[in-house]
Design a protein around this motif. Structure first.
Motif, short mmCIF file in Angstrom:
data_model
loop_
_atom_site.label_atom_id
_atom_site.label_comp_id
_atom_site.label_asym_id
_atom_site.label_seq_id
_atom_site.Cartn_x
_atom_site.Cartn_y
_atom_site.Cartn_z
N ALA A 197 -6.56 62.05 -30.15
CA ALA A 197 -6.84 63.33 -30.82
C ALA A 197 -5.90 64.40 -30.27
O ALA A 197 -5.53 64.38 -29.09
N SER A 198 -5.51 65.31 -31.12
CA SER A 198 -4.51 66.31 -30.76
C SER A 198 -4.88 67.06 -29.48
O SER A 198 -5.98 67.62 -29.35
N GLY A 199 -3.95 67.04 -28.51
CA GLY A 199 -4.12 67.77 -27.27
C GLY A 199 -5.11 67.16 -26.29
O GLY A 199 -5.46 67.80 -25.30
N THR A 200 -5.54 65.92 -26.55
CA THR A 200 -6.51 65.27 -25.66
C THR A 200 -6.06 63.85 -25.35
O THR A 200 -5.05 63.37 -25.88
N LEU A 201 -6.84 63.17 -24.52
CA LEU A 201 -6.65 61.75 -24.27
C LEU A 201 -7.81 60.94 -24.83
O LEU A 201 -8.13 59.86 -24.34
N GLU A 202 -8.42 61.46 -25.90
CA GLU A 202 -9.52 60.77 -26.57
C GLU A 202 -8.95 59.84 -27.64
O GLU A 202 -8.33 60.31 -28.61
N PRO A 203 -9.12 58.52 -27.51
CA PRO A 203 -8.58 57.60 -28.51
C PRO A 203 -9.25 57.81 -29.87
O PRO A 203 -10.48 57.86 -29.96
N ARG A 204 -8.44 57.94 -30.90
CA ARG A 204 -8.96 58.13 -32.25
C ARG A 204 -8.49 57.04 -33.21
O ARG A 204 -8.95 56.99 -34.35
N LEU A 205 -7.57 56.18 -32.80
CA LEU A 205 -7.06 55.17 -33.70
C LEU A 205 -8.15 54.17 -34.06
O LEU A 205 -9.09 53.95 -33.29
N GLY A 206 -8.06 53.57 -35.22
CA GLY A 206 -9.06 52.59 -35.60
C GLY A 206 -9.03 52.29 -37.08
O GLY A 206 -8.09 52.65 -37.80
N LEU A 207 -10.08 51.60 -37.56
CA LEU A 207 -10.22 51.21 -38.95
C LEU A 207 -11.41 51.95 -39.54
O LEU A 207 -12.42 52.15 -38.86
N ALA A 208 -11.32 52.33 -40.81
CA ALA A 208 -12.42 53.03 -41.48
C ALA A 208 -12.33 52.82 -42.98
O ALA A 208 -11.24 52.56 -43.52
N ARG A 235 -9.17 50.98 -28.90
CA ARG A 235 -9.59 52.19 -28.17
C ARG A 235 -9.82 51.89 -26.70
O ARG A 235 -9.59 52.75 -25.85
N PHE A 236 -10.28 50.69 -26.39
CA PHE A 236 -10.48 50.32 -24.99
C PHE A 236 -9.16 50.30 -24.24
O PHE A 236 -9.02 50.88 -23.17
N TRP A 237 -8.15 49.63 -24.81
CA TRP A 237 -6.90 49.43 -24.08
C TRP A 237 -6.06 50.70 -23.97
O TRP A 237 -5.24 50.82 -23.06
N VAL A 238 -6.25 51.67 -24.86
CA VAL A 238 -5.53 52.94 -24.71
C VAL A 238 -6.41 53.98 -24.04
O VAL A 238 -5.98 55.12 -23.83
N GLY A 239 -7.65 53.60 -23.67
CA GLY A 239 -8.58 54.53 -23.06
C GLY A 239 -8.49 54.55 -21.55
O GLY A 239 -7.59 53.97 -20.93
N GLU A 240 -9.46 55.22 -20.92
CA GLU A 240 -9.45 55.42 -19.48
C GLU A 240 -9.50 54.12 -18.69
O GLU A 240 -8.92 54.02 -17.61
N GLN A 241 -10.21 53.11 -19.20
CA GLN A 241 -10.32 51.85 -18.48
C GLN A 241 -9.08 50.99 -18.63
O GLN A 241 -8.85 50.09 -17.83
N GLY A 242 -8.29 51.25 -19.68
CA GLY A 242 -7.10 50.45 -19.94
C GLY A 242 -5.84 51.19 -19.55
O GLY A 242 -5.67 51.62 -18.39
N TYR A 243 -4.92 51.35 -20.50
CA TYR A 243 -3.61 51.95 -20.23
C TYR A 243 -3.59 53.47 -20.43
O TYR A 243 -2.51 54.07 -20.33
N GLY A 244 -4.74 54.08 -20.70
CA GLY A 244 -4.77 55.51 -20.95
C GLY A 244 -4.13 56.35 -19.87
O GLY A 244 -3.28 57.21 -20.16
N PRO A 245 -4.49 56.15 -18.60
CA PRO A 245 -3.85 56.94 -17.52
C PRO A 245 -2.34 56.73 -17.45
O PRO A 245 -1.61 57.66 -17.12
N PHE A 246 -1.88 55.54 -17.78
CA PHE A 246 -0.44 55.28 -17.80
C PHE A 246 0.23 56.02 -18.95
O PHE A 246 1.29 56.64 -18.78
N LEU A 247 -0.37 56.00 -20.13
CA LEU A 247 0.22 56.64 -21.30
C LEU A 247 0.23 58.16 -21.19
O LEU A 247 1.10 58.81 -21.79
N ALA A 248 -0.69 58.70 -20.40
CA ALA A 248 -0.78 60.16 -20.29
C ALA A 248 0.51 60.78 -19.78
O ALA A 248 0.85 61.91 -20.15
N GLN A 249 1.25 60.06 -18.95
CA GLN A 249 2.45 60.63 -18.36
C GLN A 249 3.58 60.81 -19.36
O GLN A 249 4.53 61.56 -19.11
N PHE A 250 3.49 60.16 -20.53
CA PHE A 250 4.55 60.26 -21.52
C PHE A 250 4.29 61.38 -22.52
O PHE A 250 5.17 61.70 -23.33
N GLN A 251 3.11 61.94 -22.51
CA GLN A 251 2.78 62.95 -23.52
C GLN A 251 3.25 64.35 -23.08
O GLN A 251 3.09 64.71 -21.93
#
Length: 251
Positions: A197-208, A235-251
């Motif tokens: 989500a814009s300006g956050t580290l909340e995963p929003r990707l998915g199917l709907a 959402r798990f793998w890009v979230g806090e338990q997965g790669y989320g903290p790693f991806l944060a450094q690129f934003q």
């Protein structure tokens, strides 16, 4: 008078010798073909990484072309507990799936939306371009669908937020339903979608069924549980338990 060739002893002897010869042939073939099998498995893994990253089309995935492109990638190990690169294990030797089943290399999950039970301490990342400022970041992902665990790769642009591609290389979902994760038309919906989500580290990707144009793609018709599983694992793998903290450094 000579003994009959139809005696029980001779029949069992012939059967034993035949089984022995066949087992030797099969064992020898398995040993001789093992290097080729391992080579094919590695080629398949590399091909799926490159296809997910959008660097090659499946029809172009010859051994020579895949080896050439893969040699230009950087493989690093990330400590999933900190989001930082680590030299604790060798990226060339590290088996992420095996580590997930090793109590010394993983931890049980109290919250497990992806249905993987245990999370390894370290995860592989595949980088295209400069390590510190990559053009593409490819992450291994996995999680439960309806009938199976789906294994795949999620490719992101260098901003760590824009999806470049998604592909699953192993699953046993129902053909024509959950198996539509293999459909090129469905996979073509992912590039350009945003992960957070814009300006956050909340995963929003998915199917709907009514997808948000920025974050989501069309769900899989008639495959509610597979679709839910894909959303949860991503959402798990890009979230806090997965790669989320790693991806944060690129934003």
């Amino acid at each position: 008078m000579s003994k009959s060739n139809d005696s029980m002893k001779k029949t069992l002897t012939v059967a034993f010798l035949l089984c022995l010869v066949c087992s030797i042939i099969v064992s020898g073939a398995a040993v001789a073909l093992k290097p080729l099998q391992e080579r094919n498995q590695e080629h398949d893994r590399r091909s799926n990484i490159l296809v997910a990253a959008g660097l090659i089309q499946p029809r172009e995935a010859t051994f020579e072309r895949v080896d050439e492109l893969f040699s230009q990638m950087h493989i690093r190990v990330v400590d999933l507990r900190t989001g930082q690169y680590t030299d604790a294990v060798s990226p060339e030797q590290f088996d992420q799936l095996r580590a997930a089943s090793d109590p010394q290399m993983s931890s049980a999950l109290a919250q497990d939306p992806a249905g993987i039970r245990r999370l390894e301490h370290y995860g592989l990342v595949y980088l295209v371009g400069d390590v510190d400022h990559p053009e593409r970041i490819i992450l291994p992902v996995r999680g439960s669908g309806l009938w199976s665990t789906l294994h795949g790769f999620l490719a992101l642009e260098g901003d760590g937020n824009t999806i470049a591609g998604l592909g699953f290389y192993q699953h046993a979902e129902t053909p024509g339903l959950g198996g539509e994760v293999d459909n090129p038309n469905w996979k073509a919906q992912w590039p350009g979608k945003q992960v957070f989500a814009s300006g956050t580290l909340e995963p929003r990707l998915g199917l709907a069924s009514n997808p948000n144009p920025d974050y989501e793609v069309d769900t899989l018709a008639g495959a509610t549980l597979t679709a839910r599983g894909v959303t949860n694992l991503l959402r798990f793998w890009v979230g806090e338990q997965g790669y989320g903290p790693f991806l944060a450094q690129f934003q």
